[in-house]
Design an enzyme around this catalytic site. Structure first.
Site, mmCIF file in Angstrom:
data_model
loop_
_atom_site.group_PDB
_atom_site.id
_atom_site.type_symbol
_atom_site.label_atom_id
_atom_site.label_comp_id
_atom_site.label_asym_id
_atom_site.label_seq_id
_atom_site.Cartn_x
_atom_site.Cartn_y
_atom_site.Cartn_z
ATOM 1 N NE ARG A 168 -29.868 49.465 -5.132
ATOM 2 C CZ ARG A 168 -30.336 48.711 -5.909
ATOM 3 N NH1 ARG A 168 -29.442 48.197 -6.558
ATOM 4 N NH2 ARG A 168 -31.241 48.422 -6.555
ATOM 5 N NE ARG B 233 -34.530 54.413 -1.290
ATOM 6 C CZ ARG B 233 -35.287 54.287 -2.808
ATOM 7 N NH1 ARG B 233 -35.810 54.425 -2.994
ATOM 8 N NH2 ARG B 233 -34.288 53.339 -2.833
ATOM 9 C CE LYS C 33 -39.328 50.461 -3.315
ATOM 10 N NZ LYS C 33 -38.136 49.748 -3.982
ATOM 11 N NE ARG D 168 -33.592 45.999 -10.489
ATOM 12 C CZ ARG D 168 -33.847 46.414 -9.784
ATOM 13 N NH1 ARG D 168 -35.435 46.009 -9.026
ATOM 14 N NH2 ARG D 168 -33.066 47.154 -8.979
ATOM 15 N NE ARG E 120 -31.125 50.607 -11.076
ATOM 16 C CZ ARG E 120 -31.976 50.531 -10.055
ATOM 17 N NH1 ARG E 120 -33.539 50.481 -9.990
ATOM 18 N NH2 ARG E 120 -31.949 50.999 -8.283
HETATM 19 P P1 ADP Z 1 -34.017 50.572 -5.498
HETATM 20 O O1 ADP Z 1 -35.556 50.334 -5.189
HETATM 21 O O2 ADP Z 1 -34.529 49.134 -6.503
HETATM 22 O O3 ADP Z 1 -33.396 50.865 -4.307
HETATM 23 P P2 ADP Z 1 -34.535 52.844 -6.429
HETATM 24 O O4 ADP Z 1 -35.083 52.965 -7.775
HETATM 25 O O5 ADP Z 1 -35.895 53.152 -6.241
HETATM 26 O O6 ADP Z 1 -34.442 51.563 -6.294
HETATM 27 O O7 ADP Z 1 -33.439 53.802 -6.426
HETATM 28 C C1 ADP Z 1 -32.244 53.727 -7.051
HETATM 29 C C2 ADP Z 1 -31.589 54.883 -5.810
HETATM 30 O O8 ADP Z 1 -32.037 56.273 -5.642
HETATM 31 C C3 ADP Z 1 -31.361 54.425 -4.586
HETATM 32 O O9 ADP Z 1 -30.402 53.311 -4.084
HETATM 33 C C4 ADP Z 1 -30.278 56.281 -3.658
HETATM 34 O O10 ADP Z 1 -29.524 56.443 -3.481
HETATM 35 C C5 ADP Z 1 -31.914 56.908 -4.870
HETATM 36 N N1 ADP Z 1 -32.556 57.554 -4.444
HETATM 37 C C6 ADP Z 1 -34.405 57.228 -4.761
HETATM 38 N N2 ADP Z 1 -34.714 58.026 -3.916
HETATM 39 C C7 ADP Z 1 -34.410 58.420 -2.351
HETATM 40 C C8 ADP Z 1 -35.108 58.795 -2.003
HETATM 41 N N3 ADP Z 1 -36.352 58.498 -1.598
HETATM 42 N N4 ADP Z 1 -33.904 58.928 -0.721
HETATM 43 C C9 ADP Z 1 -32.910 59.331 -0.668
HETATM 44 N N5 ADP Z 1 -32.561 58.354 -2.042
HETATM 45 C C10 ADP Z 1 -33.973 58.571 -3.144
#
Ligand code: ADP
Length: 188
Positions: free
Chosen positions: A142, A88, A13, A127, A131
């Protein structure tokens, strides 16, 4: 154009959001990036969410929705935006709908990057972004959280008729080509 870029962790994404941002001149908003910046800068929000991100769980809906609402009030998003990482959960999607309704705006496309589970783990572990949540155990959490809480968001948007499936396997350029085709046909 207002676009949601959706997909499981590791679907690409962030990479695709940046390409869309440049090609279509639409600014991107990533909730994950916002949380990581808050943690890095040790803000109140950062302190609140650090443990949650580290564990691979989701930040509470209300916190995320408030943050997105505040961020989207920036005039730079007045002509449109690409959302990466939000909504999400189904409650987040419903809250986002109310925000759109309030502003008398509509969502143009829900672009879903589709990648099989076994490929996701491989991609994230290779990758090497360093992180804290990119270890095998955290990625497993996750992916589970994704399947339980986030995947239902797909059906929510399928019912709304804005859902666009994109095959997320291939080179970055191939995938971007598919997204461009969908967004260009959407403009007409
Ligand atoms: P990825 O899609 O690779 O897991 P993101 O950068 O989108 O990574 O998100 C990393 C973390 O940030 C998630 O595991 C969560 O803890 C938090 N997070 C991000 N966006 C949201 C959201 N919309 N709702 C709840 N938690 C979120």
């Amino acid at each position: 154009m207002r676009i949601i870029l959706f997909g499981p962790p590791g679907a690409g994404k962030g990479t695709q959001a940046k390409l869309i941002e440049n090609a279509f001149e639409i600014p991107q908003l990533s909730t994950g990036d916002m949380f990581r910046a808050a943690i890095k800068n040790e803000t109140e929000l950062g302190k609140k969410v650090k443990g949650i991100l580290d564990s691979g769980q989701l930040v509470p809906d209300e916190t995320v929705v408030d943050l997105v609402e505040e961020a989207l009030s920036d005039p730079k998003f007045s002509e449109g935006y690409i959302l990466d990482g939000f909504p999400r959960t189904v409650p987040q999607a419903k809250a986002f709908d109310s925000l759109l309704d309030k502003a008398d705006e509509k969502l143009h496309a829900f672009v879903s990057l589709e990648v099989p589970d076994e490929e996701l783990m491989k991609r994230i572990l290779s990758r090497g972004e360093g992180r804290a949540d990119d270890t095998p155990e955290k990625v497993k959490v996750r992916l589970e959280v994704y399947n339980e809480e986030t995947a239902p968001v797909l059906n929510y948007y399928k019912q709304k008729g804005v859902y666009k499936a994109i095959n997320g396997l291939g080179t970055i350029d191939e995938i971007f080509g598919r997204i461009k085709a969908v967004l260009n046909s959407n403009k007409k």
